[in-house]
Design a protein around this motif. Structure first.
Motif, PDB file in Angstrom:
ATOM      1  N   HIS A 196     117.503  77.531  38.203  1.00 51.62           N
ATOM      2  CA  HIS A 196     116.387  77.884  37.320  1.00 51.62           C
ATOM      3  C   HIS A 196     116.894  78.005  35.893  1.00 51.62           C
ATOM      4  O   HIS A 196     118.056  78.343  35.638  1.00 51.62           O
ATOM      5  CB  HIS A 196     115.706  79.185  37.764  1.00 51.62           C
ATOM      6  N   ASN A 197     116.027  77.697  34.958  1.00 53.59           N
ATOM      7  CA  ASN A 197     116.259  77.891  33.532  1.00 53.59           C
ATOM      8  C   ASN A 197     115.090  78.718  33.014  1.00 53.59           C
ATOM      9  O   ASN A 197     113.962  78.229  32.946  1.00 53.59           O
ATOM     10  CB  ASN A 197     116.317  76.554  32.792  1.00 53.59           C
ATOM     11  N   LEU A 198     115.346  79.963  32.667  1.00 46.33           N
ATOM     12  CA  LEU A 198     114.287  80.892  32.274  1.00 46.33           C
ATOM     13  C   LEU A 198     114.522  81.372  30.849  1.00 46.33           C
ATOM     14  O   LEU A 198     115.658  81.681  30.475  1.00 46.33           O
ATOM     15  CB  LEU A 198     114.248  82.098  33.211  1.00 46.33           C
ATOM     16  N   SER A 199     113.471  81.438  30.098  1.00 47.07           N
ATOM     17  CA  SER A 199     113.593  81.984  28.744  1.00 47.07           C
ATOM     18  C   SER A 199     112.362  82.816  28.420  1.00 47.07           C
ATOM     19  O   SER A 199     111.250  82.518  28.866  1.00 47.07           O
ATOM     20  CB  SER A 199     113.755  80.870  27.702  1.00 47.07           C
ATOM     21  N   LEU A 200     112.592  83.854  27.647  1.00 45.23           N
ATOM     22  CA  LEU A 200     111.530  84.734  27.184  1.00 45.23           C
ATOM     23  C   LEU A 200     111.715  84.927  25.683  1.00 45.23           C
ATOM     24  O   LEU A 200     112.822  85.211  25.215  1.00 45.23           O
ATOM     25  CB  LEU A 200     111.596  86.083  27.898  1.00 45.23           C
ATOM     26  N   ALA A 201     110.647  84.751  24.938  1.00 42.27           N
ATOM     27  CA  ALA A 201     110.709  84.898  23.484  1.00 42.27           C
ATOM     28  C   ALA A 201     109.566  85.768  23.010  1.00 42.27           C
ATOM     29  O   ALA A 201     108.412  85.580  23.412  1.00 42.27           O
ATOM     30  CB  ALA A 201     110.654  83.532  22.796  1.00 42.27           C
ATOM     31  N   ASN A 202     109.910  86.710  22.153  1.00 38.55           N
ATOM     32  CA  ASN A 202     108.912  87.582  21.535  1.00 38.55           C
ATOM     33  C   ASN A 202     109.056  87.451  20.024  1.00 38.55           C
ATOM     34  O   ASN A 202     110.151  87.598  19.494  1.00 38.55           O
ATOM     35  CB  ASN A 202     109.129  89.036  21.966  1.00 38.55           C
ATOM     36  N   ASP A 203     107.964  87.153  19.348  1.00 39.53           N
ATOM     37  CA  ASP A 203     108.041  87.011  17.898  1.00 39.53           C
ATOM     38  C   ASP A 203     106.957  87.829  17.227  1.00 39.53           C
ATOM     39  O   ASP A 203     105.875  88.047  17.786  1.00 39.53           O
ATOM     40  CB  ASP A 203     107.933  85.540  17.481  1.00 39.53           C
ATOM     41  N   ASN A 204     107.257  88.272  16.027  1.00 35.17           N
ATOM     42  CA  ASN A 204     106.332  89.062  15.212  1.00 35.17           C
ATOM     43  C   ASN A 204     106.320  88.491  13.803  1.00 35.17           C
ATOM     44  O   ASN A 204     107.369  88.165  13.243  1.00 35.17           O
ATOM     45  CB  ASN A 204     106.762  90.526  15.159  1.00 35.17           C
ATOM     46  N   SER A 205     105.135  88.389  13.227  1.00 37.03           N
ATOM     47  CA  SER A 205     105.028  87.798  11.906  1.00 37.03           C
ATOM     48  C   SER A 205     103.881  88.444  11.148  1.00 37.03           C
ATOM     49  O   SER A 205     102.872  88.835  11.735  1.00 37.03           O
ATOM     50  CB  SER A 205     104.784  86.286  12.022  1.00 37.03           C
ATOM     51  N   ASN A 206     104.047  88.553   9.839  1.00 34.88           N
ATOM     52  CA  ASN A 206     102.908  88.917   8.993  1.00 34.88           C
ATOM     53  C   ASN A 206     102.668  87.826   7.956  1.00 34.88           C
ATOM     54  O   ASN A 206     102.179  88.069   6.873  1.00 34.88           O
ATOM     55  CB  ASN A 206     103.115  90.274   8.317  1.00 34.88           C
ATOM     56  N   LEU A 207     103.027  86.604   8.355  1.00 31.71           N
ATOM     57  CA  LEU A 207     102.766  85.428   7.546  1.00 31.71           C
ATOM     58  C   LEU A 207     101.729  84.589   8.264  1.00 31.71           C
ATOM     59  O   LEU A 207     101.968  84.090   9.360  1.00 31.71           O
ATOM     60  CB  LEU A 207     104.046  84.618   7.337  1.00 31.71           C
ATOM     61  N   SER A 208     100.553  84.486   7.678  1.00 33.65           N
ATOM     62  CA  SER A 208      99.463  83.784   8.345  1.00 33.65           C
ATOM     63  C   SER A 208      99.672  82.289   8.304  1.00 33.65           C
ATOM     64  O   SER A 208     100.393  81.759   7.483  1.00 33.65           O
ATOM     65  CB  SER A 208      98.135  84.133   7.673  1.00 33.65           C
ATOM     66  N   SER A 209      99.038  81.599   9.223  1.00 34.86           N
ATOM     67  CA  SER A 209      99.070  80.143   9.253  1.00 34.86           C
ATOM     68  C   SER A 209      97.652  79.619   9.279  1.00 34.86           C
ATOM     69  O   SER A 209      96.713  80.301   9.683  1.00 34.86           O
ATOM     70  CB  SER A 209      99.826  79.644  10.491  1.00 34.86           C
TER      71      SER A 209
END
Length: 1006
Positions: free
Chosen positions: A354-367
């Motif tokens: 298995h290849n497992l990844s977890l990513a959590n990101d936070n931003s206050n730059l709108s797109s």
């Protein structure tokens, strides 16, 4: 986060102590088998790890390893060798010249191949090359590294670059490549820590990409992440920290020039008008608005990995933390990543993993794509444009603390704009693949890979009550929230047969079945009168809103049958054939399935007996290929009618109310995917004992049935509008050339240098029954681009200036002019000679697509020092200075306008002062060519004696400068303008400038 840090520390210390307890010192010497000469610069690695060293000027090395480890000795141009350590404390090795050193393995669709066996165009970058640059996404580091791959970077924290492989081949269908990570198809790779990547392989031509069928028209980027290997546990820690600054600033007018210019503009139109600005007090304030909204950015990255394994189980665990504070005040981004890649050998022929990844990101730059934001304030990037336009004599704040403004223009105070922006976004992304690999009779390999990706994001935008001016205010607070959830699963099952007959005929046959399902859900809601405290930013704290609350979603499914045949005769004659039969729910049932074949052939001339040893080439291979790929990146409901209700009407003698419905849109029920047919011809070679390698390629790809907005036919009456249909053809032709030199000299010096060049020509070939598409609006009623037959996609289409009217008499004697023209205004060329300046006089003046781009890479190592640098250049494209062209009056100007036309300064290039809305013209078209030093890195690795005393295997310090120097012709912030829409690319307006970075880093191995 603190608990997580303690957890990592415990793991680190435990593994380190275990490793140190088992290690022993091994020394030795590596020589050339032919002449017994010492070989400096040989890589000595512990198998299954990234830990190792290199031989010194005399070929000697020293390394700390465990008794169960295996040492790998490798060097360009030489055969590799593996030696088990056991109880040995001295290991001497002889390496032989290797004429096959270039036959490294590259990743292709659903498998791997030796580079020599590949008949298509495939480029590979190793992970160690990627980590040299401080970037969020691996694609950012590809700039300058590959021919045929154009990377347009953004300076905004957390933003992905725009990637174009061999030009833009679509109008409306989406031009981004397909990303495949460990077999999982995805749209974005920003969730992957660059330190976790083994290699990035880019499939460029149809022979290589056709195996991905309807998804592959824009090229395919394959990401392979690291795995653990058999051996003692190893730990590596990589980190850097540094600052970011604007790469370029536009010099603006000061308060005195600003007042002089705008007073002049008002009096020129009305000699009796009251002056809007008092020159006597113009110097009271002299605000540098760009400086007021920017800061010195900050960036740091930390990556920790632990790997190892036994004959039965291998593992790799990694964790990474990345954070960046952008140069624009308040624009921050951070990301935490975790990865666990394990493989279990249940029997010699059966593996699970298995290849497992977890990513959590936070931003206050709108797109721009965020559904939580109202259309009136979709991005804070506009602060850069407002800083450009706001009057310098306006203070950031008045003496009473209120924000400064002037009633003479409609420009927002950009500092207030940022202060009143309350945007937050959080994302959580899980990506994983689970696979089983079974080998039957050593010739048949069965692989089943089930991949899943879930992405959940939440964002809110709070607009408080405030009033800066009559034009910058909000009288009712508003909270807009958005929830996005999407899930994708992909199940791939393949069987591959591989065998060699009579020692010369090697055959590989691959067959497989792929099923995919994607579901997304978008919920947008808003409320008014929400309190300004952030702990109240919930919908239930506000009152009913006039904003539209909506929920949308879609389900997309695909099924595919794939096949590939590879044939190799004595490493001389190569043949590849692939086919994919794709079905997609995005299209009507009559057009749901498509067939995408490709064929390729190669001839290794250097292996012919009559040429072997008789030419200067160590390797010489010619290849040719042809194939078809598709593009289905459209709205999944694009072929469905929309029915509106609420149109009931009384009918009949009793006037009975009957239900009323109507179709609100016109669609093409025969909508189908775009098809790209491509031909590739290439030549690969190696010289000077494989130290000099190169490749030359010509490609020609044509996209037919390209999606196009076709005007509604007159048969439907006097109706404005257009409908989506397959009506256009786009062609890209080009040449690619790459050359690389690597040399290992004596006395510990090793160097390499490489260069690649791409020439591309893009052209819209035909539009069946459709009119050109006008795009590139800049918010003042002017549009700037037209996509028309015979021109590149998104070409700039403007009026051509031809000097400036110097006198009123010259104006009076010229019929071909814009209404209201005065002395000091531009003279526009009457292209058709009809005496009228209208759209028939516009001309095409190029597009944002470059005609040529190239990269240069080089570096050296000398004893403990290493140096590397990357350069990138882009030529032949145009940029529209949108911020300069979007002027409404009494706004700031660039300092260069000091040389404008006046009655005493008869300029023929800079027009008079004016508050009129500028006309789209060649005056605002500038060169997009630039040259940049992308990266300069200087490193120092501690001597072995010092490292041994520290109980570690390797310590390296380095400093890096990114984008340290840019030479450009464009007068704006940056000629790099990423964007997803090819029809209006290249307009600098509300753009986040590219930045320069200066960082210091550390690499430690245990």
């Amino acid at each position: 986060m603190r608990t997580f840090g303690y957890f990592l520390t415990v793991i680190w210390l435990a593994v380190c102590s275990n490793t140190q307890a088992q290690n022993q010192q091994v020394t030795g010497k590596v020589v050339n088998k032919a002449d017994k000469g010492a070989l400096p610069g040989v890589n000595v690695l512990i198998k299954g790890t990234t830990t190792g060293t290199a031989t010194d000027a005399n070929g000697n090395y020293q390394i700390s390893v465990s008794s169960g480890a295996v040492l790998q000795f490798s060097m360009i141009g030489m055969t590799s060798q593996e030696v088990p350590v056991g109880n040995q404390t001295t290991i001497n090795v002889e390496l032989a010249d290797d004429a096959r050193a270039l036959e490294e393995v590259v990743v292709v669709g659903y498998g791997t191949q030796r580079k020599i066996d590949v008949t298509g165009s495939v480029a590979q970058i190793k992970g160690e090359e990627l980590v040299r640059q401080p970037v969020l996404s691996a694609t950012q580091a590809l700039q300058s590294k590959m021919s045929g791959v154009q990377i347009i970077n953004s300076g905004a924290p957390g933003q992905a670059p725009t990637v174009r492989i061999r030009g833009t081949g679509t109008l409306l269908g989406g031009a981004d490549p397909l990303y495949v990570v460990d077999g999982i198809i995805t749209e974005d790779i920003r969730n992957i820590n660059t330190s976790d990547i083994t290699s990035v392989d880019v499939l460029k031509d149809a022979s290589a990409t056709a195996i991905y069928g309807v998804r592959a028209a824009n090229g395919v980027v394959l990401i392979t992440t690291k795995r653990g290997k058999t051996g003692a546990p190893t730990v590596s820690y990589d980190a850097y920290i540094g600052i970011r600054t604007p790469a370029y600033r536009v010099k603006m007018a000061d308060s005195q020039l600003f007042a002089q210019y705008n007073n002049e503009a008002v009096r020129y139109d009305d000699a009796s008008a009251t002056l809007p600005f008092d020159p006597a007090t113009a110097t009271t304030n002299n605000t540098d608005w760009f400086k007021a909204i920017t800061r010195t950015g900050f960036q740091q990255n930390h990556a920790l990995s632990v790997s190892g394994g036994t004959e039965k189980t291998t593992y790799l665990f990694s964790a990474g933390y990345f954070t960046e504070k952008g140069i624009l005040n308040g624009t921050d981004y951070n990301r935490l990543t975790l990865r666990l890649n394990n493989e279990y050998t249940l029997t010699p022929v059966f593996k699970l993993g298995h290849n497992l990844s977890l990513a959590n990101d936070n931003s206050n730059l709108s797109s721009n794509s965020d559904p939580a934001l109202p259309e009136s304030n979709q991005t804070v990037y506009a602060a850069f444009t407002n800083a450009y336009k706001q009057a310098p004599l306006v203070p950031v704040r008045n003496s009473d603390g209120s924000y400064g403004y002037t009633p003479r223009n409609n420009v927002a105070n950009p500092v207030a704009q940022l202060d009143y922006t309350n945007y937050k976004a959080r994302g959580l992304r899980l990506q994983g693949s689970f696979y089983g690999n079974l080998t039957i009779l050593k010739k048949i390999t069965l692989l089943s890979n089930f991949g899943i990706e879930t992405n959940t994001s939440r964002s809110y935008n709070y607009n408080p009550v405030y009033q800066v001016s009559a034009n910058q205010r909000n009288l009712t607070s508003q909270l807009s929230t958005g929830r996005v959830n999407n899930t994708r699963w992909l199940w791939t099952n393949t069987a591959e047969y591989s065998n060699t007959f009579a020692e010369r005929h090697t055959v590989k046959v691959l067959a497989g079945y792929v099923a995919e399902r994607f579901q997304d859900n978008v919920l947008v809601a808003g409320r008014q009168d929400v309190p300004p405290q952030s702990n109240y930013f919930y919908l239930n704290t506000g009152s009913a809103s006039s904003a539209t609350n909506s929920e949308t979603g879609s389900i997309q499914t695909r099924q595919s049958y794939i096949g590939r045949v590879n044939y190799n005769y004595s490493d001389r004659y190569l043949f590849t054939a692939t086919a994919r039969y794709d079905g997609s729910s995005k299209f009507p049932t009559t057009n749901r399935w498509g067939f995408f074949p490709s064929i390729g052939a190669g001839w290794v001339l250097s292996e012919e007996p009559f040429l072997r040893g008789k030419t200067p080439f160590d390797q010489l291979k010619a290849r040719v290929s042809w194939g078809k790929t598709g593009n289905d990146r459209i709205d999944p409901s694009a072929f469905l009618y929309t029915i509106a209700s609420g149109l009931d009407y009384p009918l009949g003698p009793n006037q009975t109310l009957q239900q009323g419905r109507t179709i609100t849109n016109l669609i093409d029920p025969n909508l189908r995917w775009e098809v790209t047919t491509g031909t590739d011809i290439g030549l690969e070679f190696a010289l000077a004992n494989n130290r000099l390698t190169g490749e030359f390629a010509y490609y020609n790809k044509r996209t037919s049935d390209a999606l196009f907005q076709r005007p509604i036919d007159a048969i439907f009456g006097d109706v404005d509008g257009a409908y989506l249909t397959n009506a256009a053809s786009v062609r890209n032709r080009g040449f690619e050339f790459a050359l690389n030199w690597r040399n290992n000299s004596t006395k510990g010096f090793q160097y390499n240098v490489g260069a690649n060049v791409t020439i591309n020509r893009n052209r819209l070939e035909d539009v069946q029954g459709g009119l050109p598409i006008n795009e590139g609006g800049i918010g003042n009623g002017q549009y700037t681009t037209r996509t028309a037959v015979g021109q590149p996609v998104g070409s700039f289409w403007v009026w051509q200036t031809n000097g400036i009217f110097q006198t009123q008499e010259a104006v009076n004697n010229t019929s071909a002019k814009i209404e209201g023209t005065k002395p000091g205004d531009f003279r526009y060329v009457d292209q058709n000679g009809d005496g009228v300046i209208d759209d028939n006089d516009r001309i095409f003046v190029g597009s944002y697509q470059p005609k040529l781009y190239f990269g240069v890479n080089g570096g050296f190592t000398y004893r403990s020092f290493d140096f590397s640098t990357d350069w990138y250049a882009n030529f032949g494209n145009k940029v529209y200075n949108g911020k300069k062209a979007q002027r409404f009056g009494n706004e700031n100007i660039e300092a260069s306008r000091a040389d404008r036309w006046t009655s005493t300064n008869p300029s023929n290039t800079e027009p008079r002062a004016s508050n009129a809305v500028p006309i789209s013209s060649t005056y605002y078209i500038e060169s997009g060519s630039f040259f940049r030093i992308n990266n300069i890195t200087l490193g120092y690795t501690l001597p072995k004696s010092v490292v041994s005393s520290l109980k570690v295997s390797r310590v390296r310090f380095y400093v890096t400068a990114q984008n340290a120097l840019t030479i450009k012709a464009f007068s704006g912030y940056t000629p790099e303008l990423p964007g997803s829409n090819p029809l209006n690319a290249g307009i600098e307006l509300s753009t986040y400038p590219v930045t320069s970075a200066y960082l210091a880093g550390l690499n430690i191995g245990f």
